[in-house]
Motif scaffolding. Structure first.
Motif, PDB file in Angstrom:
ATOM      1  N   SER A 353      -0.655   4.471   1.249  1.00 43.52           N
ATOM      2  CA  SER A 353      -0.614   3.117   1.950  1.00 43.52           C
ATOM      3  C   SER A 353       0.893   3.014   2.569  1.00 43.52           C
ATOM      4  O   SER A 353       1.780   3.452   1.668  1.00 43.52           O
ATOM      5  CB  SER A 353      -1.186   2.085   1.404  1.00 43.52           C
ATOM      6  OG  SER A 353      -0.284   1.782   0.151  1.00 43.52           O
ATOM      7  N   VAL A 354       1.196   2.351   3.677  1.00 44.80           N
ATOM      8  CA  VAL A 354       2.463   2.011   3.934  1.00 44.80           C
ATOM      9  C   VAL A 354       2.203   0.252   4.360  1.00 44.80           C
ATOM     10  O   VAL A 354       1.154   0.047   4.629  1.00 44.80           O
ATOM     11  CB  VAL A 354       3.198   2.815   4.959  1.00 44.80           C
ATOM     12  CG1 VAL A 354       3.361   4.179   4.365  1.00 44.80           C
ATOM     13  CG2 VAL A 354       2.684   2.751   6.345  1.00 44.80           C
ATOM     14  N   PRO A 355       3.298  -0.419   4.367  1.00 50.75           N
ATOM     15  CA  PRO A 355       2.965  -1.601   5.069  1.00 50.75           C
ATOM     16  C   PRO A 355       2.247  -1.662   6.250  1.00 50.75           C
ATOM     17  O   PRO A 355       2.600  -0.678   7.130  1.00 50.75           O
ATOM     18  CB  PRO A 355       4.454  -2.384   5.157  1.00 50.75           C
ATOM     19  CG  PRO A 355       5.366  -1.681   4.249  1.00 50.75           C
ATOM     20  CD  PRO A 355       4.521  -0.214   4.018  1.00 50.75           C
ATOM     21  N   HIS A 384      -8.755   2.788   6.350  1.00 52.06           N
ATOM     22  CA  HIS A 384      -8.771   1.480   6.444  1.00 52.06           C
ATOM     23  C   HIS A 384      -7.478   0.869   7.056  1.00 52.06           C
ATOM     24  O   HIS A 384      -6.499   0.441   6.291  1.00 52.06           O
ATOM     25  CB  HIS A 384      -8.886   1.051   4.796  1.00 52.06           C
ATOM     26  CG  HIS A 384      -9.600   1.983   4.301  1.00 52.06           C
ATOM     27  ND1 HIS A 384     -11.164   2.032   4.402  1.00 52.06           N
ATOM     28  CD2 HIS A 384      -9.443   2.918   3.085  1.00 52.06           C
ATOM     29  CE1 HIS A 384     -11.553   3.075   3.565  1.00 52.06           C
ATOM     30  NE2 HIS A 384     -10.602   3.214   2.797  1.00 52.06           N
ATOM     31  N   GLY A 386      -6.911  -2.083   8.483  1.00 51.27           N
ATOM     32  CA  GLY A 386      -6.672  -3.280   7.948  1.00 51.27           C
ATOM     33  C   GLY A 386      -5.923  -3.494   6.608  1.00 51.27           C
ATOM     34  O   GLY A 386      -5.469  -4.365   6.440  1.00 51.27           O
ATOM     35  N   ASP A 387      -5.847  -2.498   5.835  1.00 49.02           N
ATOM     36  CA  ASP A 387      -5.308  -2.496   4.581  1.00 49.02           C
ATOM     37  C   ASP A 387      -3.842  -1.791   4.656  1.00 49.02           C
ATOM     38  O   ASP A 387      -3.387  -1.566   3.655  1.00 49.02           O
ATOM     39  CB  ASP A 387      -6.189  -2.046   3.434  1.00 49.02           C
ATOM     40  CG  ASP A 387      -7.580  -2.539   3.658  1.00 49.02           C
ATOM     41  OD1 ASP A 387      -7.585  -3.894   3.763  1.00 49.02           O
ATOM     42  OD2 ASP A 387      -8.641  -1.942   3.600  1.00 49.02           O
ATOM     43  N   ASN A 389      -3.789   1.452   4.836  1.00 41.67           N
ATOM     44  CA  ASN A 389      -4.330   2.424   3.888  1.00 41.67           C
ATOM     45  C   ASN A 389      -5.165   3.488   4.705  1.00 41.67           C
ATOM     46  O   ASN A 389      -5.953   3.245   5.291  1.00 41.67           O
ATOM     47  CB  ASN A 389      -5.032   1.928   2.663  1.00 41.67           C
ATOM     48  CG  ASN A 389      -5.898   3.214   2.057  1.00 41.67           C
ATOM     49  OD1 ASN A 389      -6.907   2.882   1.156  1.00 41.67           O
ATOM     50  ND2 ASN A 389      -5.297   4.229   1.974  1.00 41.67           N
ATOM     51  N   SER A 427       2.732   3.719  -0.797  1.00 35.70           N
ATOM     52  CA  SER A 427       2.212   4.284  -2.270  1.00 35.70           C
ATOM     53  C   SER A 427       1.628   5.293  -2.150  1.00 35.70           C
ATOM     54  O   SER A 427       0.821   5.750  -1.108  1.00 35.70           O
ATOM     55  CB  SER A 427       1.452   3.156  -2.568  1.00 35.70           C
ATOM     56  OG  SER A 427       0.504   3.600  -3.686  1.00 35.70           O
ATOM     57  N   ALA A 430      -3.114   4.658  -2.768  1.00 33.31           N
ATOM     58  CA  ALA A 430      -3.468   3.376  -2.267  1.00 33.31           C
ATOM     59  C   ALA A 430      -4.801   2.909  -2.859  1.00 33.31           C
ATOM     60  O   ALA A 430      -4.846   1.843  -3.397  1.00 33.31           O
ATOM     61  CB  ALA A 430      -3.897   3.410  -0.770  1.00 33.31           C
ATOM     62  N   GLU A 431      -5.578   3.835  -3.146  1.00 33.74           N
ATOM     63  CA  GLU A 431      -6.956   3.352  -3.804  1.00 33.74           C
ATOM     64  C   GLU A 431      -7.663   4.415  -4.599  1.00 33.74           C
ATOM     65  O   GLU A 431      -8.539   4.024  -5.528  1.00 33.74           O
ATOM     66  CB  GLU A 431      -8.079   2.961  -2.992  1.00 33.74           C
ATOM     67  CG  GLU A 431      -8.561   4.166  -1.778  1.00 33.74           C
ATOM     68  CD  GLU A 431      -9.634   3.554  -0.727  1.00 33.74           C
ATOM     69  OE1 GLU A 431      -9.902   2.334  -0.694  1.00 33.74           O
ATOM     70  OE2 GLU A 431     -10.074   4.353  -0.118  1.00 33.74           O
TER      71      GLU A 431
ATOM     72  N   LEU B 186       2.419  -3.888  -0.139  1.00 34.04           N
ATOM     73  CA  LEU B 186       1.259  -3.098   0.390  1.00 34.04           C
ATOM     74  C   LEU B 186       0.221  -3.866   0.008  1.00 34.04           C
ATOM     75  O   LEU B 186      -0.049  -4.306  -1.170  1.00 34.04           O
ATOM     76  CB  LEU B 186       1.174  -1.810  -0.702  1.00 34.04           C
ATOM     77  CG  LEU B 186       2.678  -0.882  -0.553  1.00 34.04           C
ATOM     78  CD1 LEU B 186       2.976   0.040  -1.410  1.00 34.04           C
ATOM     79  CD2 LEU B 186       2.773  -0.443   0.933  1.00 34.04           C
ATOM     80  N   ASN B 190      -2.773   1.716  -5.837  1.00 35.40           N
ATOM     81  CA  ASN B 190      -3.143   1.918  -6.934  1.00 35.40           C
ATOM     82  C   ASN B 190      -2.405   2.982  -8.138  1.00 35.40           C
ATOM     83  O   ASN B 190      -2.747   3.695  -8.415  1.00 35.40           O
ATOM     84  CB  ASN B 190      -4.738   2.638  -6.689  1.00 35.40           C
ATOM     85  CG  ASN B 190      -5.682   1.339  -7.048  1.00 35.40           C
ATOM     86  OD1 ASN B 190      -5.349   0.742  -7.688  1.00 35.40           O
ATOM     87  ND2 ASN B 190      -6.809   1.815  -6.584  1.00 35.40           N
TER      88      ASN B 190
END
Lengths: 473, 473
Positions: A353-355, A384, A386-387, A389, A427, A430-431, B186, B190
């Motif tokens: 993920s990034v902003p 995703h 929207g997130d 990610n 990150s 991200a998930e 973010l 995770n």
């Protein structure tokens, strides 16, 4: 060191034949993660039927210094539920603890044990006119305990948040076998910091989640799924803002994929057809839902939203689901991206993920960099938006020995991707969590202050280091 | 032990005259909590202007073993920001760190320093067409850092959650002076458990919050406030469920008070008038809001909701705000309950929660028990029914010496109330925190497993015990 005969005998006596086995036919299927990345060994497989039994076996492990790897559906993405190769570890399955203890329809919450499978939870709550909003590809095997331990995400995070946002209460067994009982569903409780947050996302290293109270929502009364064709990922981000502005909270999912992913999916699912006639650099799947209180105007609001989007030239083409079957068909395309990608050949995957606002620029900038540095590779991002990610896959050049490539060039590419993500303030997980897959990378790239806090808390709660050793910290 | 002259000199040199003072005229106003319950002493008042300055003074404290009490607006309810009487403690004010670093309207978030006052934050975000949804009585003094450290609640928790749900990122100084930088916004991350959760609600005992990134929402485009008269608290709970069913997410607040509270308020505010003509055992204030995307139908939906409530006989009477001024007037009544109650004379207050569905029964059962056991007292509950959290005041018999009563009978009553709450599966601190006010009660009634976890984590992160000693743990 060999696991003491005393321990094995006591474990067997304590849990009985259904609760403890060393039979390799029964143990072995659980010693390799489902993606086949990691294989370990175990001194036995414990499958307690209750929190009391589980606490008893953990106390026994503490007394004999036996490390424990908890496991739910064994469908994690980072090898977090696979033991090491020492053979000293006890594999602790939560699958027998699969009771749904209570569904309170008025208070809209469910209390269930850690081994309940996500799909079972969906069905049980739907029967009551409610829904548990988190869903993901592995719903047929993923368990509530695993979803909590890894703070799972999925495709509805945009509106409802990841697992952390849906856990109201928790029960867990700590490293010394004590039971932390926090199932009481208080909406407000300020007796110190929220201890259950220490368990959520800690991958079984701080305690073993045995049960949870989860938030439920009113069932979906109507949904509209829109498929949009877009010239760029930046355009997708602009369209996302437009949709948020137009329908606010009703926007439940916003997933993206490039044309290459859609092509792979259509090859993987011969009976599926492309939602739009033309080809587009990017595709977005947009889900808008309403419960009973707002269903009346949903389709109308979606039509207004899309008409305005066309007027503002925010997309190239779009189609709106006319039926629930069509909505399902659109989602099937999205859910088939990962398996379709696997069929394209060896690749390294990154769950980053990034902003949110930087994601289009990140993908547009870094994909050509990777493809130039490692000729013949292809960098593909989907997921995703929207997130903020996406799953960022780099596919190996054709005619490559997959395993050799993954361990050599693939590893170098992953380090490079993770360096880039860190540089962009993102990150590296991200998930999917850290597990054993990304532990070295977390140690290499994580903020030293954050890492030292993580280790101090781990040391405080598990001084013998018995809970899921070799994972996360 | 006296605080070393070396420390005082180094602190003064390090922070300069604006950043460090021992002038009792300047220090003394901050040594008593705003309710006048606790008074302490301090070796000095540090008011750093930046995170770097703050980290420097914390390192100095660690080197000289000087305990630190962080303080924001000094408007907490539990004495959490008041030092003990030893005089060795450094009082650390965050009030000079009051910059709003960035408001990102597109991503809907604000990054600001810990000393920003809540009302200032409201105004700054409103200027951008956005809003920060948490609000409470002390908004003119409460700071972002204090709100986070105490996981503050307020009157909109029903829809938006308490502070924990609104914190996207955090920056904090740890006990050894290291800076934990987690401001990166973010949506999904995770990498292990979420460290910032350790700081939220830990009342400055695990680290000092210096800045935060907070979630913003679209501005309210329209709101309707409804005042309803009800025969019982149970009827209020039924009406709450009806409202949730009718307008779902648009329901933003549901506050209750008995007739006695409203009478006290009308006495306290001579210019205010009762919203309904008749008297009712209970009154509910119901707030329904819409943003731009749903404003068109708000009033209509409220009318439908209330018509159905009358049809089903869920209430005795109700009135709906016809203007924003009337909406404000209804809220003023609710916000005046606490000061009006204080005018009625000495009392002991309890900030408690039990599971939402049990709240009516809890109040109906326990109030007569208390009044029977201590003749002449009056037990009054009001507040956030939607969250299962009420403020539960027991008013002293007439002609009583307030202080003597509070320390004798009042204390016994509080123990009794807390015993009852624990028996009913509730929390002795729903939103006000533990501070020094309830530390003994937490040790007496808290779950031993939870308390030992809390202490282990505290010991791991602050081995010298310098951060806000004597509070919480």
């Amino acid at each position: 060191m060999s696991t003491s005969a005393d321990f094995l005998e006591e474990a067997s006596t304590s849990l009985g034949p259904r609760g403890f086995t060393r039979d390799s036919d029964l143990v072995e299927p659980w010693l390799t993660d489902w993606r086949g990345r990691f294989t370990g060994r175990a001194c036995g497989l414990a499958s307690p039927a209750s929190t009391e039994e589980l606490a008893r076996i953990v106390r026994l492990c503490a007394a004999h210094n036996v490390p424990i790897v908890p496991q739910g559906g064994n469908s994690g993405m980072s090898g977090g539920a696979t033991p090491d190769e020492s053979g000293h570890t006890l594999l602790l399955s939560l699958r027998r603890m699969n009771a749904i203890r209570e569904i309170d329809t008025e208070a809209r919450r469910v209390t269930c044990e850690a081994g309940v499978v996500l799909q079972t939870l969906h069905e049980a709550t739907e029967d009551k006119g409610l829904r548990f909003p988190l869903t993901l590809g592995g719903k047929g095997s993923a368990t509530v305990g695993g979803l909590i331990s890894t703070n799972a995400g999925g495709s509805q995070v945009l509106r409802h948040g990841s697992m952390r946002a849906l856990v109201l209460g928790l029960e867990a067994v700590l490293a010394d076998g004590q039971v932390l009982s926090m199932l009481t569903p208080l909406k407000k409780d300020n007796r110190g910091f929220d201890l259950k947050q220490l368990l959520i996302g800690s991958e079984g290293t701080m305690g073993i989640v045995t049960a949870a109270t989860l938030k439920l929502l009113p069932a979906v009364a109507e949904r509209v799924v829109i498929w949009a064709g877009l010239p760029s990922l930046g355009a997708a981000r602009t369209l996302l803002l437009h949709c948020e502005d137009s329908v606010g909270n009703a926007l439940e999912g916003f997933e993206v994929m490039p044309q290459a992913c859609l092509d792979a999916v259509l090859k993987h699912l011969p009976s599926a057809r492309a939602p739009l006639e033309g080809r587009h650099a990017w595709h977005a799947l947009i889900e808008v839902v309403a419960d009973r209180t707002s269903a009346a105007t949903l389709r109308e609001r979606c039509e207004t939203m899309m008409a305005a989007a066309f007027d503002k030239d925010l997309l190239e083409d779009a189609t709106m689901s006319a039926s629930e079957a069509q909505a399902e068909a659109f989602w099937l395309l999205r859910e088939s991206v990962a398996p379709a990608e696997r069929e394209r050949g060896p690749a390294v995957q990154h769950d980053i993920s990034v902003p949110v606002e930087k994601m289009p620029e990140f993908v547009d900038t870094t994909a050509p960099m990777i493809e130039a540095k490692w000729p013949g590779t292809e960098a593909v991002a989907f997921g995703h938006l929207g997130d903020g990610n996406v799953h960022y896959h780099v596919i190996a050049p054709a005619v490559t020995d997959g395993l050799v490539w993954q361990k050599g060039e693939g590893k170098a590419i992953s380090r490079y991707v993770h360096d880039l993500v860190t540089e962009w303030g993102g990150s590296i997980s991200a998930e999917h969590g850290i597990g054993q897959l990304k532990r070295d990378e977390l140690a290499r790239l994580g903020d030293p202050v954050a890492l030292s806090m993580l280790r101090a808390v781990k040391q405080a709660l598990d001084p013998q280091g018995l809970l899921n050793p070799g994972k996360l910290v």
